[in-house]
Scaffold this active site. Sequence first.
Site, PDB file in Angstrom:
ATOM      1  N   LYS A 111       0.741  -1.130  -0.251  1.00 24.96           N
ATOM      2  CA  LYS A 111       0.018  -0.177  -0.007  1.00 24.96           C
ATOM      3  C   LYS A 111       0.867   1.283   0.035  1.00 24.96           C
ATOM      4  O   LYS A 111       0.417   2.517  -0.344  1.00 24.96           O
ATOM      5  CB  LYS A 111      -0.941   0.057   1.071  1.00 24.96           C
ATOM      6  CG  LYS A 111      -1.896  -0.997   0.958  1.00 24.96           C
ATOM      7  CD  LYS A 111      -3.147  -0.708   2.029  1.00 24.96           C
ATOM      8  CE  LYS A 111      -4.321  -1.412   1.575  1.00 24.96           C
ATOM      9  NZ  LYS A 111      -5.408  -1.527   2.820  1.00 24.96           N
ATOM     10  N   LYS A 192      -3.751 -10.844  -6.356  1.00 24.36           N
ATOM     11  CA  LYS A 192      -4.966 -11.231  -5.967  1.00 24.36           C
ATOM     12  C   LYS A 192      -6.041 -10.176  -6.351  1.00 24.36           C
ATOM     13  O   LYS A 192      -5.865  -9.477  -6.801  1.00 24.36           O
ATOM     14  CB  LYS A 192      -4.751 -11.328  -4.421  1.00 24.36           C
ATOM     15  CG  LYS A 192      -4.791  -9.699  -3.916  1.00 24.36           C
ATOM     16  CD  LYS A 192      -5.168  -9.946  -2.457  1.00 24.36           C
ATOM     17  CE  LYS A 192      -5.473  -8.549  -1.930  1.00 24.36           C
ATOM     18  NZ  LYS A 192      -5.791  -8.396  -0.542  1.00 24.36           N
ATOM     19  N   LYS A 195     -10.678  -5.203  -4.767  1.00 23.69           N
ATOM     20  CA  LYS A 195     -11.676  -4.203  -5.225  1.00 23.69           C
ATOM     21  C   LYS A 195     -10.954  -2.826  -5.612  1.00 23.69           C
ATOM     22  O   LYS A 195     -11.432  -2.088  -6.182  1.00 23.69           O
ATOM     23  CB  LYS A 195     -12.480  -3.881  -3.934  1.00 23.69           C
ATOM     24  CG  LYS A 195     -11.874  -3.597  -2.854  1.00 23.69           C
ATOM     25  CD  LYS A 195     -12.796  -3.862  -1.727  1.00 23.69           C
ATOM     26  CE  LYS A 195     -12.155  -3.926  -0.345  1.00 23.69           C
ATOM     27  NZ  LYS A 195     -12.775  -4.453   0.882  1.00 23.69           N
TER      28      LYS A 195
HETATM   29  P1  AMP Z   1     -10.364  -6.711   3.037  1.00 22.95           P
HETATM   30  O1  AMP Z   1     -11.353  -6.462   1.774  1.00 22.95           O
HETATM   31  O2  AMP Z   1      -8.897  -6.310   2.407  1.00 22.95           O
HETATM   32  O3  AMP Z   1     -10.586  -6.113   4.156  1.00 22.95           O
HETATM   33  O4  AMP Z   1     -10.203  -8.335   3.227  1.00 22.95           O
HETATM   34  C1  AMP Z   1     -11.439  -8.884   3.874  1.00 22.95           C
HETATM   35  C2  AMP Z   1     -11.163 -10.545   4.032  1.00 22.95           C
HETATM   36  O5  AMP Z   1     -11.430 -10.945   2.428  1.00 22.95           O
HETATM   37  C3  AMP Z   1      -9.903 -10.823   4.472  1.00 22.95           C
HETATM   38  O6  AMP Z   1      -9.945 -12.106   5.149  1.00 22.95           O
HETATM   39  C4  AMP Z   1      -8.753 -11.162   3.197  1.00 22.95           C
HETATM   40  O7  AMP Z   1      -8.067 -11.909   3.548  1.00 22.95           O
HETATM   41  C5  AMP Z   1      -9.963 -11.670   2.182  1.00 22.95           C
HETATM   42  N1  AMP Z   1      -9.812 -11.580   0.766  1.00 22.95           N
HETATM   43  C6  AMP Z   1      -9.507 -10.344   0.129  1.00 22.95           C
HETATM   44  N2  AMP Z   1      -9.343 -10.415  -1.087  1.00 22.95           N
HETATM   45  C7  AMP Z   1      -9.071 -12.053  -1.073  1.00 22.95           C
HETATM   46  C8  AMP Z   1      -9.002 -12.752  -2.403  1.00 22.95           C
HETATM   47  N3  AMP Z   1      -8.422 -12.287  -3.664  1.00 22.95           N
HETATM   48  N4  AMP Z   1      -8.969 -14.010  -2.192  1.00 22.95           N
HETATM   49  C9  AMP Z   1      -9.126 -14.863  -1.019  1.00 22.95           C
HETATM   50  N5  AMP Z   1      -9.361 -13.839   0.229  1.00 22.95           N
HETATM   51  C10 AMP Z   1      -9.399 -12.441  -0.109  1.00 22.95           C
END
Ligand code: AMP
Length: 329
Positions: A111, A192, A195
């Site tokens: 980031k 990965k 969003k």
């Molecule tokens: P965040 O959107 O960064 O708050 O992520 C929320 C949850 O979604 C966390 O547990 C991340 O590890 C999981 N996560 C986000 N993107 C992915 C992805 N591409 N594949 C698997 N898990 C994800």
Amino acid sequence: MSRVLSGIQPSGQLTLGNYIGAMKNFVKLQETEECFFMVVDLHAITVPQEPAALSEQTEALAALYIAAGIDPSKASVFIQSHVRAHAELGWLFTTLANMGELERMTQFKDKAAGKESVGAGLFVYPTLMAADILIYHADLIPVGDDQKQHIELTRDLTQRFNSRFGEYFKTPEPYIHKVGARIMSLDDASKKMSKSNPNPGSFIALLDPIDVIRKKIARATTDSGMEVRFDPANKPEVSNLMSIYSHCADLTLPEIEERYQGQGYGSFKKDLAEAVISVIEPLQARYHEIRESGEIHQILKQGAEKASNIADRTLAEVKERMGFLLPRG
Ligand code: AMP
Ligand code: TRP
């Protein structure tokens, strides 16, 4: 019964990666464990957020939890900032961590990369996450693979706290899928699914229109071969699509390989799109119902009350151990 805690940031649209990597396990764990799921708005502001967008996305994410199958009679759903003790314990934990270990966090490095100015909040982000987890004495933390390093740091801080202030916290464990712990971008299987990717074709948002989802899957990158085979090293794109399929259709990888033997990618992708839609379409219908009914506010109030009871007590005990003079009389 174990205690389970996790959170998702209300920053932008939730993707199929969030659903598969995190939420699907939340829904499963609520059946057998004591669960707390939150919307981590305090974490979201570690990168600039538009105030009006932040409150809308916070409410939307809370509704998505319920739409995805979290049952408020089984699990507590709440907003991180509604439980004040998180911010306070987060501060206390910034004094336990050292700069070197925070600098090693890959999420921070990603980031901060290429930015002229990096917010201090982004740097101490993992200490707040450690506070989120330990404030509930949580045992299991269901997350996607990218959060594993933060949980390892939490484990280190747990030991550090205990050795300085006496045995108090137990060491939490990550709870991560074997397949699908990291869902990759549809246009580039080395990144990965996220969003924050500027190319919307790279991710499926849970609130994408159904015809858009069909198109995105039809356009997803594949190799020039035609074999539907799980081989992440040599066939990363197809393997990623197979992980998605496996989660959305409840099929094992060998079952998928068998089903598409000798058929090429066309029918595989078509069925994959239908499998994804079969998960997302009912989720969207429930989401709109929940948003219209306004019921989410009552759910969040109850969730925050239950969470605050535990969190306030932990904070008081931590402060006592650390030697703060507690108010008397
Ligand atoms: P965040 O959107 O960064 O708050 O992520 C929320 C949850 O979604 C966390 O547990 C991340 O590890 C999981 N996560 C986000 N993107 C992915 C992805 N591409 N594949 C698997 N898990 C994800
Ligand atoms: N850092 C997590 C993410 O970006 C979100 C998060 C904040 C979290 N606090 C948490 C996850 C506590 C699990 C437990 O995905």
